[in-house]
Design a protein around this motif. Structure first.
Motif, short mmCIF file in Angstrom:
data_model
loop_
_atom_site.label_atom_id
_atom_site.label_comp_id
_atom_site.label_asym_id
_atom_site.label_seq_id
_atom_site.Cartn_x
_atom_site.Cartn_y
_atom_site.Cartn_z
N ALA A 28 -6.63 2.36 2.93
CA ALA A 28 -5.90 3.58 2.02
C ALA A 28 -5.25 4.62 2.66
CB ALA A 28 -5.93 3.67 0.69
N SER A 29 -6.21 5.51 3.00
CA SER A 29 -5.62 6.65 3.26
C SER A 29 -4.87 6.34 4.41
CB SER A 29 -7.24 7.75 3.53
OG SER A 29 -7.96 6.82 4.91
N ILE A 30 -5.14 6.23 5.15
CA ILE A 30 -3.96 5.55 6.87
C ILE A 30 -2.63 5.00 6.79
CG2 ILE A 30 -6.71 5.21 8.42
CD1 ILE A 30 -6.04 2.50 8.83
N PHE A 31 -2.42 4.37 5.67
CA PHE A 31 -0.98 4.66 4.98
C PHE A 31 -0.08 5.56 4.50
CE2 PHE A 31 -2.61 0.26 4.82
CZ PHE A 31 -1.98 -0.64 5.37
N PRO A 32 0.93 5.75 5.19
CA PRO A 32 1.85 6.63 5.00
C PRO A 32 2.07 6.63 3.68
CG PRO A 32 2.66 5.18 6.60
CD PRO A 32 1.70 4.61 6.24
N GLU A 33 3.23 7.84 3.42
CA GLU A 33 3.40 7.84 1.91
C GLU A 33 4.54 7.26 1.20
OE1 GLU A 33 1.30 11.11 0.45
OE2 GLU A 33 -0.57 10.38 0.40
N LYS A 34 5.73 7.18 2.35
CA LYS A 34 6.46 6.91 2.35
C LYS A 34 8.02 6.22 3.55
CE LYS A 34 9.09 10.81 4.89
NZ LYS A 34 9.65 11.99 5.52
N LEU A 35 8.97 5.55 2.59
CA LEU A 35 9.54 4.68 3.54
C LEU A 35 10.95 5.04 3.74
CD1 LEU A 35 9.39 2.05 1.69
CD2 LEU A 35 8.43 1.77 3.08
N VAL A 36 10.68 4.67 5.37
CA VAL A 36 11.41 5.04 5.85
C VAL A 36 13.23 4.17 6.09
CG1 VAL A 36 11.46 7.80 6.56
CG2 VAL A 36 11.01 5.86 7.94
N PRO B 291 -4.29 1.68 -3.88
CA PRO B 291 -3.21 0.54 -3.35
C PRO B 291 -4.29 -0.48 -3.91
CG PRO B 291 -3.53 1.90 -1.64
CD PRO B 291 -4.41 3.22 -2.66
N GLU B 292 -4.53 -1.43 -4.25
CA GLU B 292 -4.91 -2.72 -5.55
C GLU B 292 -5.62 -3.24 -3.96
OE1 GLU B 292 -4.35 -6.74 -8.46
OE2 GLU B 292 -2.94 -5.40 -7.67
N GLY B 293 -7.25 -3.29 -4.23
CA GLY B 293 -8.10 -4.30 -3.58
C GLY B 293 -7.98 -3.83 -2.03
N MET B 294 -8.50 -2.22 -2.39
CA MET B 294 -7.81 -1.72 -0.76
C MET B 294 -9.35 -0.37 -0.95
SD MET B 294 -5.15 -0.27 1.83
CE MET B 294 -4.59 -2.18 2.02
N ASP B 295 -9.79 0.11 -0.25
CA ASP B 295 -10.90 1.07 -0.06
C ASP B 295 -9.42 2.09 -0.10
OD1 ASP B 295 -11.26 1.43 2.81
OD2 ASP B 295 -11.37 -0.54 2.25
N ALA B 296 -10.74 3.01 -0.38
CA ALA B 296 -9.91 4.56 -0.01
C ALA B 296 -10.18 4.74 1.05
CB ALA B 296 -10.54 5.64 -0.45
N ALA B 297 -10.50 4.29 2.52
CA ALA B 297 -10.71 4.99 3.55
C ALA B 297 -9.11 4.17 4.70
CB ALA B 297 -11.53 4.29 4.68
N PRO C 220 1.10 -1.18 -0.12
CA PRO C 220 0.33 -0.03 -0.22
C PRO C 220 1.06 1.35 -0.10
CG PRO C 220 -0.72 -1.94 1.96
CD PRO C 220 0.45 -1.93 1.11
N VAL C 221 2.29 1.70 0.63
CA VAL C 221 2.90 2.86 1.51
C VAL C 221 3.73 2.48 -0.36
CG1 VAL C 221 4.95 3.14 2.12
CG2 VAL C 221 3.31 1.83 3.64
N LYS C 222 4.08 1.90 -1.45
CA LYS C 222 4.78 1.51 -2.46
C LYS C 222 3.64 2.06 -3.19
CE LYS C 222 8.07 -1.63 -1.40
NZ LYS C 222 8.76 -3.34 -1.77
N ALA C 223 2.38 1.81 -3.40
CA ALA C 223 1.56 2.02 -4.35
C ALA C 223 0.85 3.88 -4.10
CB ALA C 223 0.14 1.40 -4.20
N LYS C 224 0.80 4.20 -2.99
CA LYS C 224 0.94 5.54 -2.99
C LYS C 224 2.40 6.94 -3.49
CE LYS C 224 -1.75 7.10 0.88
NZ LYS C 224 -2.10 7.04 2.12
N MET C 225 3.19 5.99 -2.98
CA MET C 225 4.83 5.96 -3.20
C MET C 225 4.44 6.80 -4.50
SD MET C 225 7.08 4.74 -1.27
CE MET C 225 8.61 5.35 -1.80
N ASN C 226 3.83 5.77 -5.74
CA ASN C 226 3.53 5.99 -7.19
C ASN C 226 2.40 6.19 -7.47
OD1 ASN C 226 6.41 4.44 -7.77
ND2 ASN C 226 5.05 2.43 -7.64
N GLY C 227 1.88 6.73 -6.85
CA GLY C 227 0.85 8.25 -7.25
C GLY C 227 -0.63 7.64 -7.72
N GLU C 228 -0.31 5.92 -6.97
CA GLU C 228 -1.72 5.39 -7.40
C GLU C 228 -2.39 4.91 -6.32
OE1 GLU C 228 0.79 1.14 -8.47
OE2 GLU C 228 1.74 2.67 -10.52
#
Length: 456
Positions: free
Chosen positions: A233-241, A225-231, A215-223
């Motif tokens: 998906a919204s709680i996952f971060p948008e980057k890896l550290v 997350p596959e098979g996941m509802d928007a709500a 899910p994080v990698k998908a959001k990093m690519n502006g996508e």
């Protein structure tokens, strides 16, 4: 023959020798060790049956984990061949193990090892599957164990095998009993297959979210997350550290196990004092690594118990219900969840979670199932390298509470169904394992047992 059963009318006691096939070599012991040693093993060929292919747990045959000999070597050892419907008994080591070669097996023939005995029965007198069910029933397993002729290693010989008793009714009754017990086996098998599928589903979700960070990698690519509802998906971060375990999602933590849970270790009372141990399941359940190997996701029962007095006297830690347990000696990395209060030996760690723990039992189970335990070892032997200090320091990735909550909501029905299936399977196994002795004793009539099958 010493059984306290007055057989039903029309049944009679016979020995294996009396019901074996009339051909020479119907009952045999495996070849002398040097005839089938490691130097004769090849990558592909005729499989050799060893102790790991038999079981004490009414599993008819474990059709994998073989070593092989060449076709030429197998021909040289042809008198030791085993085919469909042959009964197999462990001759040395874990005696009481019994198996039967299935009609639909991976191979047409096998070779038995030097630690196995084979019995080929006269099928006009005895149905082999019926005989297998009798010899693998608990009363007979215990009877076989009492025939031990070894001084250091438990042994039974060909004489013992040929003298083993078997209650023989008409073939028609044998077929009915076989089919009844087979119906239990089919349901047990279905439950195990279902649980395997359910656990794979839960592990696939965990791997995607907490190992691959999809899910994080998908959001990093502006996508999305596959098979996941928007709500969700919204709680996952948008980057890896960066972290001590490499890249992890922003805001997540890596904590030692002892910061996540109260990590405790089991204990064994003095073995030289047998009064502390019990075979009564009304006493305190005491889990071993072997029990964990058979348990599935949930640890329901054990092969040995402790008296309450020994638990109190030796301060053996009592583990609460729904607690993760992990083996870390000898066999490292077996994982299970307790069902009810229980105890363990000193080779097993317990991860007790407080009400405000940063992870859940379902999360921790999934995490440990995918953890690389080889990474904990500092020597060539992981079994010797891991100790309680290392287990307490074992790193755990901790996500946000919202993500943990979403994961638990998603997988809880899967874990609950797995537990339900395991409990049902355990009850079916008890019924199956005791049915034949109860038929003999008259406690259950054949018609009643057929009704039991219709109810499952």
């Amino acid at each position: 023959m010493s059984f306290d059963y007055d057989l039903p009318h029309g049944w009679s006691w016979k020995t294996i020798e009396e019901v074996q096939e009339s051909s020479k070599g119907a009952t045999i012991t495996g070849p002398f060790g040097s005839s089938i040693g490691k130097k004769f093993f090849v990558e592909k060929g005729v499989p050799v049956i060893r102790g790991n292919n038999l079981s004490l747990d009414m599993i008819p045959f474990i059709d994998n984990g073989f070593v092989y000999v060449s076709e030429e070597k197998a021909e040289e050892l042809k008198r030791y061949k085993s085919i469909a419907d042959d009964l197999l008994f462990t001759a040395a080591g874990t005696i009481g193990q019994v198996g039967i070669i299935p009609k639909k097996s991976k191979y047409e023939e096998y070779i038995i090892s030097n630690k196995q005995l084979r019995a080929r029965l006269n099928t006009t007198i005895v149905d082999p599957t019926y005989a297998y069910y009798w010899f693998s029933s608990k009363p007979m397993v215990e009877y076989i164990k009492r025939q031990n002729t070894g001084s250091t290693i438990p042994l039974i010989n060909l004489g013992v095998l040929r003298s083993l008793p078997l209650p023989v009714p008409s073939l028609d009754v044998q077929f009915k009993v076989r089919n009844i017990l087979g119906s239990f086996d089919k349901k047990i098998w279905l439950n195990r297959q279902t649980n395997q599928t359910l656990e794979e589903m839960a592990q696939a979700i965990f791997k995607s979210w907490f190992v691959d960070f999809d899910p994080v990698k998908a959001k990093m690519n502006g996508e999305q997350p596959e098979g996941m509802d928007a709500a969700t998906a919204s709680i996952f971060p948008e980057k890896l550290v960066e972290s001590e375990l490499g890249l992890i999602p922003d805001g997540w933590k890596v904590l030692p196990s002892e910061k996540v849970a109260n990590v405790a270790i089991g204990k064994t009372p003095p073995r030289k004092e047998p009064q502390w141990f019990s075979e009564d399941n009304k006493d305190v359940t005491w889990i071993s690594i072997r029990d964990m190997g058979k348990s599935g996701m949930y640890a329901l029962d054990s092969s040995e118990y402790l008296t309450q007095e020994s638990v109190d006297k030796f301060n053996v830690k009592v583990i609460p219900d729904n607690t993760l347990i992990l083996s870390f000696k000898l066999t490292v990395g077996r994982v299970a969840i307790t069902h009810g209060e229980m105890t363990t030996n000193e080779a097993i760690a317990h991860y007790k979670l407080s009400d405000d723990a940063p992870v859940s039992t379902n999360y921790l189970y999934s995490y440990m199932k995918q953890f690389n335990f080889e990474s904990l070892g500092s020597t060539s032997s992981i079994a010797k390298a891991v100790n309680s200090k290392i287990i307490k320091a074992l790193p755990v990735i901790v996500p946000s509470k919202d993500i943990l909550g979403s994961f638990d909501t998603l997988v809880k029905p899967l874990f609950d169904k797995i537990k339900s299936n395991q409990i049902e399977t355990q009850n079916l196994e008890v019924l199956r394992d005791t049915l034949l002795p109860k038929l003999l004793s008259g406690e259950i009539e054949l018609g009643t047992s057929e009704e039991l099958v219709e109810a499952i």
